[in-house]
Motif scaffolding. Sequence first.
Motif, PDB file in Angstrom:
ATOM      1  N   LEU A  69      -3.944  -8.424  -4.090  1.00  0.00           N
ATOM      2  CA  LEU A  69      -4.867  -8.264  -5.208  1.00  0.00           C
ATOM      3  C   LEU A  69      -5.257  -6.806  -5.413  1.00  0.00           C
ATOM      4  O   LEU A  69      -5.183  -6.279  -6.520  1.00  0.00           O
ATOM      5  CB  LEU A  69      -6.124  -9.108  -4.976  1.00  0.00           C
ATOM      6  N   ALA A  70      -5.653  -6.123  -4.321  1.00  0.00           N
ATOM      7  CA  ALA A  70      -6.415  -4.890  -4.494  1.00  0.00           C
ATOM      8  C   ALA A  70      -5.627  -3.602  -4.287  1.00  0.00           C
ATOM      9  O   ALA A  70      -6.142  -2.521  -4.573  1.00  0.00           O
ATOM     10  CB  ALA A  70      -7.613  -4.900  -3.546  1.00  0.00           C
ATOM     11  N   GLY A  83      -0.797  -3.561  -6.663  1.00  0.00           N
ATOM     12  CA  GLY A  83      -1.724  -4.689  -6.628  1.00  0.00           C
ATOM     13  C   GLY A  83      -1.875  -5.367  -7.977  1.00  0.00           C
ATOM     14  O   GLY A  83      -1.653  -4.771  -9.031  1.00  0.00           O
ATOM     15  N   TRP A 130       0.798  -1.221   0.000  1.00  0.00           N
ATOM     16  CA  TRP A 130       0.000   0.000   0.000  1.00  0.00           C
ATOM     17  C   TRP A 130       0.830   1.269   0.000  1.00  0.00           C
ATOM     18  O   TRP A 130       0.302   2.357  -0.187  1.00  0.00           O
ATOM     19  CB  TRP A 130      -0.931   0.027   1.215  1.00  0.00           C
ATOM     20  N   LEU A 168      -4.629  -6.498  -9.436  1.00  0.00           N
ATOM     21  CA  LEU A 168      -5.746  -5.984 -10.229  1.00  0.00           C
ATOM     22  C   LEU A 168      -5.361  -4.683 -10.932  1.00  0.00           C
ATOM     23  O   LEU A 168      -5.661  -4.491 -12.114  1.00  0.00           O
ATOM     24  CB  LEU A 168      -6.969  -5.763  -9.339  1.00  0.00           C
ATOM     25  N   SER A 169      -4.668  -3.803 -10.199  1.00  0.00           N
ATOM     26  CA  SER A 169      -4.332  -2.541 -10.844  1.00  0.00           C
ATOM     27  C   SER A 169      -3.253  -2.739 -11.905  1.00  0.00           C
ATOM     28  O   SER A 169      -3.195  -2.020 -12.895  1.00  0.00           O
ATOM     29  CB  SER A 169      -3.919  -1.501  -9.796  1.00  0.00           C
ATOM     30  N   GLN A 207      -5.154  -3.860 -14.910  1.00  0.00           N
ATOM     31  CA  GLN A 207      -5.821  -2.688 -15.461  1.00  0.00           C
ATOM     32  C   GLN A 207      -4.831  -1.841 -16.252  1.00  0.00           C
ATOM     33  O   GLN A 207      -5.094  -1.421 -17.382  1.00  0.00           O
ATOM     34  CB  GLN A 207      -6.415  -1.869 -14.297  1.00  0.00           C
ATOM     35  N   ILE A 246      -5.845  -9.839   0.193  1.00  0.00           N
ATOM     36  CA  ILE A 246      -6.550  -8.624  -0.237  1.00  0.00           C
ATOM     37  C   ILE A 246      -5.546  -7.585  -0.720  1.00  0.00           C
ATOM     38  O   ILE A 246      -5.718  -6.966  -1.773  1.00  0.00           O
ATOM     39  CB  ILE A 246      -7.402  -8.061   0.927  1.00  0.00           C
ATOM     40  N   SER A 247      -4.456  -7.423   0.054  1.00  0.00           N
ATOM     41  CA  SER A 247      -3.474  -6.398  -0.314  1.00  0.00           C
ATOM     42  C   SER A 247      -2.789  -6.707  -1.629  1.00  0.00           C
ATOM     43  O   SER A 247      -2.565  -5.821  -2.454  1.00  0.00           O
ATOM     44  CB  SER A 247      -2.413  -6.268   0.778  1.00  0.00           C
TER      45      SER A 247
END
Lengths: 358, 314
Positions: free
Chosen positions: B278-279, B284, B227, B286-287, B290, B275-276
């Motif tokens: 992935l998100a 992450g 993060w 996912l990003s 993207q 969670i960290s």
Amino acid sequence: MSAALTIMIVGALVGASCGLVGSFLVLRRLALLGDAISHSVLLGIVLVFWATGSRSPILMAIGAGAVGILTVALVSWIQHTGIVKEDAAIGLVFPFLFAIGVVIVSRFPSQVHIDVDAVLYGEIAYVPLYRFEAFGWDLGTQAFWTVGTMLAIDILFVALLFKELKVSSFDAGFTAAIGMSPILIHYLLMAFVSATTVVAFDAVGAILVVALLIVPAATAQLLTQRLSHLIAISVFIGAASSIVGYWIARLIDGSIAGAIATALGLAFITAFMFSPSQGLIAQFARRSRQRRDFIRDLVVAHIAAKQTPVALNTLSEDFHWSADMTNRAINDARKLDRVELDGRGYLSIPGTSSQPNS
Amino acid sequence: MIAPALLGFDISWDATLRNVILGSLILGLMSGVLGSFSVLRRQSLIGDTLAHAALPGICLAFMLSGTRTNEWLLTGGLATGLVGIFVMMAISRWSQVKPETALGIVLSVFFGFGILLLTRIQHSNDAGQSGLDRFIFGQAATILPRDLVVMGIIAAISLSVVVLLFKELKVLSFDPDFAAAQGLRPGVTSSILAALIVGVVMMGLQTVGVVLMVSLLIAPAVAARQWTRSLSSMIVLSGAFGMLSGVLGAVSSSLGDRLPTGPMIVSVASVIVIISILAAPDRGILSRIQRRRDRARRMRDDLIQIDHQGRVIW
């Protein structure tokens, strides 16, 4: 067969199969992956039991093999993303899978045969109780057949793929270049490690499997440089430590699995100290011999450089050495005829001493 | 009728629960903060060896003194834990055995020896009265108010050291050579850090247990790293994740029956990591996906533009 003999035979077979596949783990520097697999297979075993209610060794081996492969894949995937380094990746994956396994196990009703104690200590002491029956005949201990079959499969695997395993253990790039797939061999090996781990799991529990996988091979590494010898020694140490461990456990009335790990530790320490080629004592002896040779050569060089005979009693002053040290160096040199001592107490290089410069 | 019974239930429940919450809070905070450094320095698995190697010491302390107080048992654990680390370094220093193999050898053999002693104690002592097996997977409900005092003192010392030596620790984590060149004495700093980690591992043995303690040193730090890019906010976040895992895990295990604490805490911490990973924005998964998609689209657009200018590109 008496119970004690059965336990020892089963233990030796477990030790031999772990020693066999463990050799390649240690050689490929995958010891910690072995640690991870031996923890996470618990989840596979527990899930199979949960889903089917059966303790069939074949189903267990398949479940554990799957989770073992999952562990390896997850670790290499996390590494591949570059989020964390390998050690942390291993430290993330196996505690999670193991933790889920332990939580599920501790929720099982207590009369179920899998419990937290079995996870830790294994059940080798109860091995003689489970019989293998077929066609109405008692064919002996069930574990004997399971473990024996696993060992046979492991031997077959290593024998058939020995060349591939050998090449890819030492040079993955070369393996790829000659058309074999190092990744395929890697995952195959991991599948066999996982399956072997399950079988060993029954006997010695999840956590101590790793001792049987790593320690025999590491001990063998201290004793030989040849792969074939390494495998043979590793198998032998795995089997022998299991038998020794059984006797330790009987002697002090404790867990057989813990005693096997202790016996393995003793084997390793013994090799670490006394290995003729790499042991601490051999290293120490080699170093002190080199030191002595060097001192001897230094004295010879000193005398040769002077070109005149050197008085014995001035030598230790020249070097600021103790008389003992100087005398030992001179004696060593004289034994090899590198210097000679004349009647007046002068040292010279043989063949030059007859013509003093003065 | 019901109210007094409920009240009585509440009070006894509260006292234990308060200890559990406070204890796991302190532990989570400490392991999150100190784990950040060990993950950054790529030494995260040494805590694993340390924790496993503590088991024989705990058993020996019990056998020699018959004591059940945590301070003495954990002092024994500390002793063999340090012996384990020393043996591990000696093996990789004096033989061809690779460091990771040495780590595995020490971890499994010391732990196995500990299990041997533990079972011996259980067999001679009527039916495992010693309660030493709480150290294997942890049992937060056994945390006593006096344990909290010890934990609090260790935590206060460790946190002040981290604050006071923050600059030294920071340089050590990223560039020990530079630290040496600046006269910051990385050897001293790393010994101090090691001592603090030894402290938190010993502290965690009662709550999380020897088998899974390492996870509490790794998971919060890895999650926090996702993060943020700054060390100070990573440490704060990692401490917070550690506290969250400790409290949620320990409380859920004290509510359920026969639930060891360590696995529960580790499960919570692992979910936070998942969670960290992935998100989290930027780092992450996912990003990243993207971003890759955006880049591909932009690339396609650019190619078309160039095509319109009349260049032959394919």
